[in-house]
Design an enzyme around this catalytic site. Structure first.
Site, PDB file in Angstrom:
ATOM      1  CG  ASN A 276      -0.524   0.440   2.479  1.00 44.76           C
ATOM      2  OD1 ASN A 276       0.362  -1.048   2.903  1.00 44.76           O
ATOM      3  ND2 ASN A 276      -0.700   0.500   3.133  1.00 44.76           N
ATOM      4  CB  ILE A 277       1.805   4.001  -2.227  1.00 48.92           C
ATOM      5  CG1 ILE A 277       2.710   2.253  -2.276  1.00 48.92           C
ATOM      6  CG2 ILE A 277       2.552   4.884  -2.685  1.00 48.92           C
ATOM      7  CD1 ILE A 277       2.620   2.809  -4.108  1.00 48.92           C
ATOM      8  CD  GLU A 278      -1.589   4.534   4.578  1.00 47.45           C
ATOM      9  OE1 GLU A 278      -0.483   5.812   5.313  1.00 47.45           O
ATOM     10  OE2 GLU A 278      -1.993   3.693   5.140  1.00 47.45           O
TER      11      GLU A 278
ATOM     12  CB  CYS B  31      -5.000  -1.170  -1.763  1.00 46.54           C
ATOM     13  SG  CYS B  31      -6.692  -0.560  -0.099  1.00 46.54           S
TER      14      CYS B  31
ATOM     15  CD  GLU C 242      -5.390  -6.224  -1.332  1.00 45.32           C
ATOM     16  OE1 GLU C 242      -4.789  -4.416  -1.315  1.00 45.32           O
ATOM     17  OE2 GLU C 242      -5.880  -6.200  -0.460  1.00 45.32           O
TER      18      GLU C 242
ATOM     19  CB  CYS D 273     -10.444  -2.206   0.259  1.00 43.90           C
ATOM     20  SG  CYS D 273     -10.144  -1.529  -1.452  1.00 43.90           S
TER      21      CYS D 273
ATOM     22  CB  CYS E  55      -8.549  -4.313  -3.366  1.00 44.49           C
ATOM     23  SG  CYS E  55      -7.533  -3.103  -3.529  1.00 44.49           S
TER      24      CYS E  55
HETATM   25  N1  THU Z   1      -5.455  -1.523   2.246  1.00 44.51           N
HETATM   26  C1  THU Z   1      -4.006  -2.130   1.942  1.00 44.51           C
HETATM   27  O1  THU Z   1      -3.167  -1.917   0.998  1.00 44.51           O
HETATM   28  N2  THU Z   1      -5.637  -3.741   0.971  1.00 44.51           N
HETATM   29  C2  THU Z   1      -6.140  -3.981   1.926  1.00 44.51           C
HETATM   30  O2  THU Z   1      -6.811  -5.253   1.832  1.00 44.51           O
HETATM   31  C3  THU Z   1      -7.060  -3.228   3.152  1.00 44.51           C
HETATM   32  C4  THU Z   1      -6.260  -1.953   3.218  1.00 44.51           C
HETATM   33  C5  THU Z   1      -4.436  -0.275   2.951  1.00 44.51           C
HETATM   34  C6  THU Z   1      -4.887   1.264   2.562  1.00 44.51           C
HETATM   35  C7  THU Z   1      -4.503   1.942   3.638  1.00 44.51           C
HETATM   36  O3  THU Z   1      -3.213   1.646   3.477  1.00 44.51           O
HETATM   37  C8  THU Z   1      -4.073   1.162   4.861  1.00 44.51           C
HETATM   38  O4  THU Z   1      -4.146   0.287   4.650  1.00 44.51           O
HETATM   39  C9  THU Z   1      -5.720   1.381   5.727  1.00 44.51           C
HETATM   40  O5  THU Z   1      -6.388   1.358   5.230  1.00 44.51           O
END
Ligand code: THU
Length: 132
Positions: free
Chosen positions: A45-47, A56, A58, A89, A92
């Site tokens: 995941n890259i915020e 996310c 995935e 989520c 995804c």
């Molecule tokens: N996130 C994912 O990368 N994959 C998931 O299946 C659920 C959520 C990440 C998004 C965000 O960076 C962090 O988790 C919190 O929601």
């Protein structure tokens, strides 16, 4: 599919989790998707400071693969430090459904717990373009 290939996929998701850029949520996620040729494509995941731009793990993994010309996938492993395990989520699921009629989803955590589910069960009657 042999167990060692599954182990490799799970390990790739756990390793990729260490690259997660999640300074805001601190929730680290890794993913590894296996294509029809047995190649593994990883993602984390890259915020973003503008939170809604977060991607996310995935989607990072599948979009990296698609951008290299891959269109067929066999299964994806998703790693997060949770129990119960973390499924993809909704966003995804929809992106995975664009490329996969169905897909095995292997959820894992660093403690070694794993559980398999199917995309078709997580996203029944997925929206797909009926105009092409
Ligand atoms: N996130 C994912 O990368 N994959 C998931 O299946 C659920 C959520 C990440 C998004 C965000 O960076 C962090 O988790 C919190 O929601």
């Amino acid at each position: 599919m042999s167990d060692s290939r599954l182990d490799r996929l799970v390990q790739a998701a756990l390793d990729s989790r260490k690259s997660a850029y999640a300074p805001f949520s601190k929730f680290l996620v890794g993913a590894a998707i296996e294509d029809a040729q047995g190649r593994i494509h990883t993602g984390c995941n890259i915020e973003n400071a503008s939170y809604g731009l977060t991607v996310c793990a995935e989607r990072t993994a599948v979009l990296k693969a698609v951008s290299e010309g891959v269109r067929e996938f066999v299964r994806i492993a998703v790693a997060a430090e949770t129990d119960p395990l973390t499924p993809p989520c909704g966003a995804c699921r929809q992106v995975l459904a664009e490329f996969c009629d169905d897909l095995e989803i292997v959820m894992v955590n660093p403690a070694g717990k794993t559980e398999s589910v199917r995309l078709k069960d997580l996203l029944p009657r997925a929206f797909r373009a009926s105009f092409r």
